[in-house]
Write a protein that holds these residues in place. Structure first.
Motif, PDB file in Angstrom:
ATOM      1  N   THR A 224      46.375  44.596  37.815  1.00  0.00           N
ATOM      2  CA  THR A 224      46.552  43.571  37.018  1.00  0.00           C
ATOM      3  C   THR A 224      45.302  42.576  36.973  1.00  0.00           C
ATOM      4  O   THR A 224      45.026  42.233  35.804  1.00  0.00           O
ATOM      5  CB  THR A 224      47.888  42.401  37.299  1.00  0.00           C
ATOM      6  N   GLY A 225      44.651  42.560  37.946  1.00  0.00           N
ATOM      7  CA  GLY A 225      43.257  42.025  37.968  1.00  0.00           C
ATOM      8  C   GLY A 225      42.309  42.612  37.497  1.00  0.00           C
ATOM      9  O   GLY A 225      42.250  43.807  37.867  1.00  0.00           O
ATOM     10  N   ILE A 226      41.198  42.318  36.681  1.00  0.00           N
ATOM     11  CA  ILE A 226      40.210  43.049  36.345  1.00  0.00           C
ATOM     12  C   ILE A 226      38.634  42.203  36.756  1.00  0.00           C
ATOM     13  O   ILE A 226      37.603  42.672  36.557  1.00  0.00           O
ATOM     14  CB  ILE A 226      39.980  43.154  34.837  1.00  0.00           C
ATOM     15  N   PHE A 227      39.085  41.248  37.617  1.00  0.00           N
ATOM     16  CA  PHE A 227      37.899  40.297  38.211  1.00  0.00           C
ATOM     17  C   PHE A 227      37.756  40.458  39.639  1.00  0.00           C
ATOM     18  O   PHE A 227      38.959  40.338  40.367  1.00  0.00           O
ATOM     19  CB  PHE A 227      37.914  38.937  37.428  1.00  0.00           C
ATOM     20  N   ASP A 228      36.705  40.286  40.132  1.00  0.00           N
ATOM     21  CA  ASP A 228      36.460  39.808  41.526  1.00  0.00           C
ATOM     22  C   ASP A 228      36.173  38.506  41.382  1.00  0.00           C
ATOM     23  O   ASP A 228      35.356  37.898  41.109  1.00  0.00           O
ATOM     24  CB  ASP A 228      35.240  40.706  42.152  1.00  0.00           C
ATOM     25  N   LEU A 229      37.272  37.732  41.835  1.00  0.00           N
ATOM     26  CA  LEU A 229      37.137  36.319  41.792  1.00  0.00           C
ATOM     27  C   LEU A 229      36.223  35.614  42.524  1.00  0.00           C
ATOM     28  O   LEU A 229      35.947  34.363  42.346  1.00  0.00           O
ATOM     29  CB  LEU A 229      38.837  35.710  41.722  1.00  0.00           C
ATOM     30  N   ASP A 230      36.226  36.197  43.491  1.00  0.00           N
ATOM     31  CA  ASP A 230      35.072  35.407  44.477  1.00  0.00           C
ATOM     32  C   ASP A 230      33.783  35.300  43.913  1.00  0.00           C
ATOM     33  O   ASP A 230      32.864  34.409  44.154  1.00  0.00           O
ATOM     34  CB  ASP A 230      35.191  36.273  45.852  1.00  0.00           C
ATOM     35  N   GLU A 231      33.379  36.498  43.234  1.00  0.00           N
ATOM     36  CA  GLU A 231      32.057  36.660  42.756  1.00  0.00           C
ATOM     37  C   GLU A 231      31.843  36.055  41.401  1.00  0.00           C
ATOM     38  O   GLU A 231      31.010  36.008  40.960  1.00  0.00           O
ATOM     39  CB  GLU A 231      31.552  37.792  42.987  1.00  0.00           C
ATOM     40  N   CYS A 232      33.033  36.081  40.575  1.00  0.00           N
ATOM     41  CA  CYS A 232      33.393  35.776  39.300  1.00  0.00           C
ATOM     42  C   CYS A 232      32.727  36.864  38.389  1.00  0.00           C
ATOM     43  O   CYS A 232      32.064  36.830  37.550  1.00  0.00           O
ATOM     44  CB  CYS A 232      32.652  34.353  38.779  1.00  0.00           C
ATOM     45  N   GLN A 233      32.872  37.967  39.092  1.00  0.00           N
ATOM     46  CA  GLN A 233      32.134  39.137  38.406  1.00  0.00           C
ATOM     47  C   GLN A 233      33.290  40.175  37.908  1.00  0.00           C
ATOM     48  O   GLN A 233      34.536  40.147  38.475  1.00  0.00           O
ATOM     49  CB  GLN A 233      31.676  40.002  39.602  1.00  0.00           C
ATOM     50  N   LEU A 234      33.218  40.653  36.867  1.00  0.00           N
ATOM     51  CA  LEU A 234      33.932  41.904  36.270  1.00  0.00           C
ATOM     52  C   LEU A 234      33.930  42.853  37.106  1.00  0.00           C
ATOM     53  O   LEU A 234      32.919  43.194  37.623  1.00  0.00           O
ATOM     54  CB  LEU A 234      33.433  42.343  34.814  1.00  0.00           C
ATOM     55  N   ASP A 235      35.151  43.326  37.410  1.00  0.00           N
ATOM     56  CA  ASP A 235      35.475  44.598  38.255  1.00  0.00           C
ATOM     57  C   ASP A 235      35.400  45.689  37.349  1.00  0.00           C
ATOM     58  O   ASP A 235      36.473  46.288  36.987  1.00  0.00           O
ATOM     59  CB  ASP A 235      36.712  44.537  39.271  1.00  0.00           C
ATOM     60  N   GLN A 236      34.126  46.495  37.079  1.00  0.00           N
ATOM     61  CA  GLN A 236      34.237  47.376  35.864  1.00  0.00           C
ATOM     62  C   GLN A 236      34.849  48.615  36.250  1.00  0.00           C
ATOM     63  O   GLN A 236      35.394  49.064  35.472  1.00  0.00           O
ATOM     64  CB  GLN A 236      32.759  47.646  35.905  1.00  0.00           C
ATOM     65  N   GLU A 237      35.347  48.719  37.522  1.00  0.00           N
ATOM     66  CA  GLU A 237      35.833  50.108  38.018  1.00  0.00           C
ATOM     67  C   GLU A 237      37.197  50.091  37.739  1.00  0.00           C
ATOM     68  O   GLU A 237      38.014  50.850  36.990  1.00  0.00           O
ATOM     69  CB  GLU A 237      35.604  50.494  39.432  1.00  0.00           C
ATOM     70  N   SER A 238      37.565  48.925  37.987  1.00  0.00           N
ATOM     71  CA  SER A 238      39.101  48.925  37.591  1.00  0.00           C
ATOM     72  C   SER A 238      39.505  48.671  36.176  1.00  0.00           C
ATOM     73  O   SER A 238      40.366  49.256  35.648  1.00  0.00           O
ATOM     74  CB  SER A 238      40.217  47.490  38.618  1.00  0.00           C
ATOM     75  N   VAL A 239      38.484  48.066  35.551  1.00  0.00           N
ATOM     76  CA  VAL A 239      38.617  47.995  33.928  1.00  0.00           C
ATOM     77  C   VAL A 239      38.934  49.348  33.353  1.00  0.00           C
ATOM     78  O   VAL A 239      39.458  49.687  32.819  1.00  0.00           O
ATOM     79  CB  VAL A 239      37.536  47.391  33.345  1.00  0.00           C
ATOM     80  N   ARG A 240      37.875  50.308  33.953  1.00  0.00           N
ATOM     81  CA  ARG A 240      37.682  51.745  33.500  1.00  0.00           C
ATOM     82  C   ARG A 240      39.089  52.313  33.843  1.00  0.00           C
ATOM     83  O   ARG A 240      39.051  53.394  32.873  1.00  0.00           O
ATOM     84  CB  ARG A 240      36.426  52.245  33.945  1.00  0.00           C
ATOM     85  N   THR A 241      39.450  52.204  35.207  1.00  0.00           N
ATOM     86  CA  THR A 241      40.776  52.739  35.430  1.00  0.00           C
ATOM     87  C   THR A 241      41.841  52.644  34.462  1.00  0.00           C
ATOM     88  O   THR A 241      42.557  53.398  34.107  1.00  0.00           O
ATOM     89  CB  THR A 241      41.127  52.678  36.866  1.00  0.00           C
ATOM     90  N   ILE A 242      41.894  51.354  34.190  1.00  0.00           N
ATOM     91  CA  ILE A 242      43.023  50.962  33.312  1.00  0.00           C
ATOM     92  C   ILE A 242      42.823  51.396  31.820  1.00  0.00           C
ATOM     93  O   ILE A 242      43.804  52.138  31.269  1.00  0.00           O
ATOM     94  CB  ILE A 242      43.109  49.172  33.165  1.00  0.00           C
ATOM     95  N   PHE A 243      41.788  51.529  31.346  1.00  0.00           N
ATOM     96  CA  PHE A 243      41.511  52.017  30.020  1.00  0.00           C
ATOM     97  C   PHE A 243      41.552  53.528  29.956  1.00  0.00           C
ATOM     98  O   PHE A 243      42.271  54.158  29.090  1.00  0.00           O
ATOM     99  CB  PHE A 243      40.248  51.441  29.575  1.00  0.00           C
ATOM    100  N   LYS A 244      41.306  54.190  31.286  1.00  0.00           N
ATOM    101  CA  LYS A 244      41.677  55.607  31.276  1.00  0.00           C
ATOM    102  C   LYS A 244      43.115  55.932  31.187  1.00  0.00           C
ATOM    103  O   LYS A 244      43.540  56.745  30.677  1.00  0.00           O
ATOM    104  CB  LYS A 244      40.954  55.881  32.509  1.00  0.00           C
ATOM    105  N   SER A 245      43.954  54.788  31.870  1.00  0.00           N
ATOM    106  CA  SER A 245      45.366  55.253  32.110  1.00  0.00           C
ATOM    107  C   SER A 245      45.793  55.178  30.332  1.00  0.00           C
ATOM    108  O   SER A 245      46.880  55.718  30.028  1.00  0.00           O
ATOM    109  CB  SER A 245      45.949  54.381  32.910  1.00  0.00           C
ATOM    110  N   PHE A 246      45.240  54.151  29.753  1.00  0.00           N
ATOM    111  CA  PHE A 246      45.775  54.020  28.313  1.00  0.00           C
ATOM    112  C   PHE A 246      45.219  55.261  27.623  1.00  0.00           C
ATOM    113  O   PHE A 246      46.171  55.615  26.581  1.00  0.00           O
ATOM    114  CB  PHE A 246      44.863  52.895  27.717  1.00  0.00           C
ATOM    115  N   CYS A 247      44.089  55.832  27.618  1.00  0.00           N
ATOM    116  CA  CYS A 247      43.693  56.783  26.960  1.00  0.00           C
ATOM    117  C   CYS A 247      44.540  57.967  27.412  1.00  0.00           C
ATOM    118  O   CYS A 247      44.870  58.542  26.343  1.00  0.00           O
ATOM    119  CB  CYS A 247      42.179  56.931  27.370  1.00  0.00           C
ATOM    120  N   SER A 248      44.853  58.180  28.515  1.00  0.00           N
ATOM    121  CA  SER A 248      45.659  59.473  28.863  1.00  0.00           C
ATOM    122  C   SER A 248      47.036  59.444  28.270  1.00  0.00           C
ATOM    123  O   SER A 248      47.730  60.572  28.055  1.00  0.00           O
ATOM    124  CB  SER A 248      45.692  60.058  30.466  1.00  0.00           C
TER     125      SER A 248
END
Lengths: 816, 217
Positions: A223-247
């Protein structure tokens, strides 16, 4: 009078109207009802009209050209085929033709009329196939059109037909459900065909959409796509989620392609609603809000919400998320027969359209807000820091001075200080204040002096190239991010891109606003106050104060006017910033077509940029003007304090021992000038430099003229004046090389000659003064006359000179 | 540095004037002698320029203070001011331009009229590098110089030929006159100057002489 039925039947129209509203069976009875009625109204042409009307309302064509097919096996016709076989009829034969149709359809009509719905399909042999059943219903409906005149029959049949069709479709859907359950998608094709035949696609698509619906939880494990400690986008998890949408979509494509092929557009609307209902809400939800918990902590950690600090709003990551989304779908989404050849492009285009509100209403607003805050924070922080440092330094100066006075420093340093301290004291004594001055007051004076010096040294720190560079870089990143959102349009023109067209100008405008924000904040918060302060320091600078306080007046006078140098460094900084902005404007905004230079010449942005340039130019002009004034003050000061009376009017007994060379004053002045003349080189454009140099040159010339007029020049001293004037000329002509002002100094050279002439030649001196051409045309006769009065022997030569000049001397005049 | 700092770096100071028609190369002769430079684009001199060079003659440091005058000066009052106090003069002409040679008579007359009668004079035929354009024969000029008690040298400021020699010969001649007390160093002439300081002890004779002649006037 009463009207009987018989009376009515006397009227032809009424009889035929009645006849036409009858069913065939009733019509045939009616014919047989009354012989005279039959003879008068219901035979021959009227009878033909009746049958003819029935056929025409079924869509058959009455024509003589129709070949009579009655004999060629029409008996084998059934409800499914008869409309294909018989398309037209000849009028005389209408009744016979109708009979054929009646035979095929009447039993269905009666079943429907009576509500025996189950019996309809049962009565039709070989009608198990859904498509065939759809066809049968269609043909019955067509036949029923001939019953319109018998309204009650017609409506009843229509209603039951409708009911039957609905029931049939429901059954089909139940069957379809079974097909989905068993994943026997191939069997679904005939059901799809049936729906298509009925024109009930929408219902089917809705059903299929429901049937292949997914639940978010089944897809999104992260559910989370951010590394909240660093205020950074977790690009890998975003990619994984979008890949699951795509498949997930890929699976559906497979199903839809099998069932629908290119029969019915299912996949595109399906994708649309998938993105609208799932993907976009997913993104919007994740990109909602701030990194709240971290924000205050970050702010205190970085001291400011600066350019390199982490992001504040999650939505700031939209371009990255969008980039990954597009990247994943472009590389992983499979082609779809049902979706058509541009399927992937259409899907991506669709994402773009759906994200539009998020882009416009959230992202662009937030990004501008954050950038504005950052600019404000950075520039304010810088100003505060600079002021703080200045204060600290001022404190240090005070401490150092106090310690020195307290005798804690080494003896010689103390002595050095005291010697300059003494000078202040002496200076003050001469001013008539010093005798009562306390040590504290002297300390204050030294403190002010040191503070001023230090302010000058730090003048160029008022505007920071580094900070402006960072600000420009930040805006560049933001504009690049915004551009990421518009760079996806690769669809051919025929694609449904109308909605997207609206976004491009919107993004352009956002880029323009970012640039405008950059320039406005930078100029209002940084450049303007910086230059204002610099101009202020420059304005308050008094070279005499410095000279008075520094040891060795000569060294001080020769040293460049400090604030002018610093100011010119500031001009240089301003110029660098201006050039950075111009390059940025050209390479990013013009090159990327965010601004069209030709079309948008009235554009607010270009105006803003011009205003910025004008502001810098104005400061440069104002500063230079003040700087030139101060330089002239210094030149005047050097003339006043170093041009000794003996320089040009020496004691005759010492003149033999003097070498002919420029006076100390002249060398100091030339050094002062050469330290300033070339300061601007490289700092600004050549036009400004030329104006600056010529202005300084001309005003210097005036100072030299005034200086000559202030001194007394003897024949013996003339040669020293000439030497000074030669020295000035040499500097202007050979070092400065400003052609326009060289004649001024050539004129001065010839002026020197009038002091060299012996007083024995006073008459020729008069002639020389009259010869204006002699002085390079620079001076008028009156001016030369003023010069010659500075001769030490003026009283002796005056009479002769004036006599030559005016024909008679003033002393020749007698008041009558 | 102040004037005083230079007070001890020479034993004699001679004022020498460069005269001659405009364009014969006076300024370039001067710059060649004092700074070893030649300026192809030199413009005509405005007013008067100065340069100095110190050379050693018989163990004494002699500082030559050379006045480079504008050749086209029209006012006698100014030229006479140039000559005032000069102990040496170089009359310069251009060997490729006979008019500049013919005018030497005029320059010599003006010099004799305005300068000290003992002024040492050298005749310079400049631009010897233009031999192919020569208009003034060397022998003729040499004879003319002899007749008028002038030193004579042909020079080229362009390639530095004989420039040093010409100045040195003149300065040596002045020095010899001064050391033989042939030149009156009184204030009246105001030319060759004895600096204060160590010079006084080194050349007491000439200093005395100065004082004597001073008394005479």
């Amino acid at each position: 009078m009463t009207i009987t039925i018989d009376d009515l039947f006397q009227v032809t129209n009424i009889v035929t109207l009645v006849a036409r509203s009858l069913t065939p069976r009733d019509y045939l009875c009616f014919q047989r009802l009354n012989k005279s009625l039959y003879d008068d109204y219901l035979q021959g042409y009227s009878d033909l009209e009746y049958w003819d009307m029935k056929l025409v309302s079924m869509g058959l064509v009455e024509s003589d050209a129709v070949v009579d097919e009655m004999d060629s096996g029409v008996e084998e016709c059934d409800a499914l085929t008869i409309f294909d076989r018989i398309k037209g009829f000849q009028k005389f034969n209408a009744k016979e033709v109708y009979k054929k149709f009646h035979r095929c359809f009447w039993s269905f009509i009666m079943k429907l009329y009576e509500g025996d719905l189950d019996g309809v399909f049962a009565a039709a042999a070989g009608c198990e196939d859904p498509v065939t059943r759809v066809e049968l219903l269609r043909q019955i409906r067509r036949f029923n059109r001939c019953n319109r005149c018998s309204y009650e029959l017609y409506v009843q049949v229509e209603e039951h037909l409708e009911e039957l069709q609905e029931r049939f479709l429901e059954e089909l859907l139940v069957e379809l459900g079974g097909i989905f359950d068993e994943r026997d998608y191939k069997s679904g094709v005939k059901i799809v065909d049936a729906y298509v035949a009925l024109g009930e696609q929408a219902t089917l698509v809705e059903y299929v959409k429901k049937k292949i619906e997914y639940t978010e939880s089944s897809l999104v494990r992260y559910t989370g796509i951010f590394d909240l400690d660093e205020c950074q986008l977790d690009q890998e998890s975003v990619r994984t989620i979008f890949k699951s949408f795509c498949s997930f979509l890929n699976e559906k494509i497979e199903v839809v392609d099998v069932m629908f092929a290119d029969n019915l557009s299912v996949m595109v609307p399906y994708c649309e609603s998938f993105f609208e209902e799932v993907v976009v809400p997913f993104i919007a939800e994740r990109l909602e809000g701030e990194f709240v918990s971290n924000f205050p902590q970050m702010r205190s950690e970085y001291g400011t919400w600066n350019f390199s600090a982490p992001r504040k709003y999650t939505v700031e990551y939209l371009p990255d998320v969008y980039g990954i989304l597009v990247d994943v779908f472009r590389s992983e989404l499979r082609d779809s027969i049902n979706g058509g050849p541009n399927f992937v492009d259409i899907v991506i285009e669709n994402i773009h359209v759906l994200l539009q509100p998020l882009i416009v209403d959230e992202y662009l607003l937030k990004i501008e807000e954050v950038f504005k805050t950052q600019l404000a924070d950075e520039f304010t922080h810088y100003n505060e820091e600079t002021a703080k440092k200045q204060e600290e330094r001022n404190g240090q100066i005070y401490e150092t001075l106090r310690n020195k006075i307290g005798g804690t420093e080494l003896m010689n340093e103390k002595n050095n200080f005291l010697s300059s301290f003494t000078r202040i004291l002496q200076k003050k004594n001469t001013n008539g204040i010093g005798s009562s001055a306390t040590a504290e007051e002297e300390l204050k004076l030294m403190y002010d002096f040191n503070k001023l010096n230090d302010n000058l040294k730090n003048l160029q720190s008022l505007v920071s190239v580094d900070l402006c560079y960072k600000a420009i870089q930040r805006s560049e990143t933001i504009i690049a991010d915004i551009c990421k959102l518009s760079a996806m349009r690769r669809l051919p023109a025929k694609a449904p891109a109308a909605k997207v067209e609206d976004l491009a100008p919107c993004l352009k405008a956002a880029c323009q606003r970012v640039f405008k924000l950059l320039i406005q904040e930078m100029s209002v918060r940084h450049i303007k106050p910086g230059f204002e302060k610099a101009v202020h320091v420059l304005q308050n600078y008094n070279p005499q104060d410095i000279n008075r306080l520094t040891s060795g007046a000569a060294a001080a006078a020769a040293a460049p006017t400090d604030p002018l140098i610093k100011f010119i460094e500031l001009i240089n900084i301003g110029d660098i910033i201006l050039q950075m902005i111009s390059i940025f404007f050209r390479d990013k905004l013009i090159a990327k077509k965010i601004v069209d230079k030709n079309k948008d010449f009235l554009n607010e942005l270009i105006q803003t940029k011009k205003n910025f340039e004008m502001m810098l130019d104005d400061f440069v002009a104002e500063g230079l003007n003040i700087g030139i004034n101060k330089l002239m003050d210094e030149i005047l000061f050097v003339f006043n304090s170093n041009q000794l009376p003996e320089d040009f009017n020496p004691d005759p007994s010492t003149v033999k021992n003097r070498e002919i060379k420029p006076s100390k004053c002249a060398t100091m002045i030339v050094e002062l000038l050469s330290n300033h003349f070339f300061l601007l080189t490289g700092a600004t454009d050549k036009g400004t430099i030329d104006v600056f140099q010529q202005e300084v040159g001309e005003r210097f010339f005036n100072e030299v003229v005034k200086n000559i007029k202030k001194n007394i020049i003897s024949t013996d001293g003339a040669i020293f004046l000439i030497c000074d004037l030669n020295y000035y000329y040499d500097f202007i002509a050979n070092k400065l090389k400003q052609k326009q002002i060289i004649p001024l100094f050539a004129g001065l050279k010839t002026v020197g000659q009038i002091f060299l002439v012996s007083n024995k030649d006073s008459k020729e001196l008069g002639k020389m003064i009259c010869d204006v051409g002699k002085f390079q045309g620079i001076f008028t006769q009156e001016e030369i006359y003023e010069f010659v009065q500075r001769r030490a022997d003026w009283s002796r030569v005056r009479k002769d000179v004036e006599r030559v000049m005016y024909g008679l001397a003033v002393s020749d005049c007698i008041i009558m | 540095m102040s004037n005083e700092d230079y007070g001890y770096d020479y034993d004699y100071l001679f004022k020498i004037v460069l005269i001659g028609d405009s364009g014969v190369g006076k300024s370039n002769l001067l710059s060649r002698f004092t700074t070893d430079e030649f300026n192809v684009n030199s413009k005509s001199t405005i007013g008067v320029e100065f340069a100095t060079r110190t050379i050693e003659v018989e163990g004494k440091k002699v500082k030559a203070q050379i006045w480079d005058t504008a050749g086209q000066e029209r006012y006698r009052a100014i030229t006479s001011a140039y000559y005032r106090g000069a102990v040496g003069a170089l009359i310069v002409y251009d060997i490729s331009k006979s008019s500049s040679y013919e005018n030497c008579n005029h320059w010599l007359a003006e010099l004799r009229e305005n300068a000290d009668e003992n002024v040492a004079v050298g005749l310079i035929g400049n631009k010897s590098d233009l031999a192919h354009l020569r208009a003034v024969p060397t022998d003729e000029a040499k004879n003319y110089a002899q007749e008028n008690q002038m030193l004579f040298t042909e020079t080229s400021a362009l390639n530095a030929e004989n420039v040093d020699l010409a100045f040195r010969e003149l300065i040596t001649a002045i020095y010899q006159m001064v050391s033989k007390n042939q030149v009156d160093l009184s204030e009246k002439s105001g030319g060759g100057t004895m600096p204060r300081g160590p010079t006084i002890s080194l050349t007491p004779a000439s200093n005395e002489k100065t004082k004597k002649s001073n008394n005479c006037c």
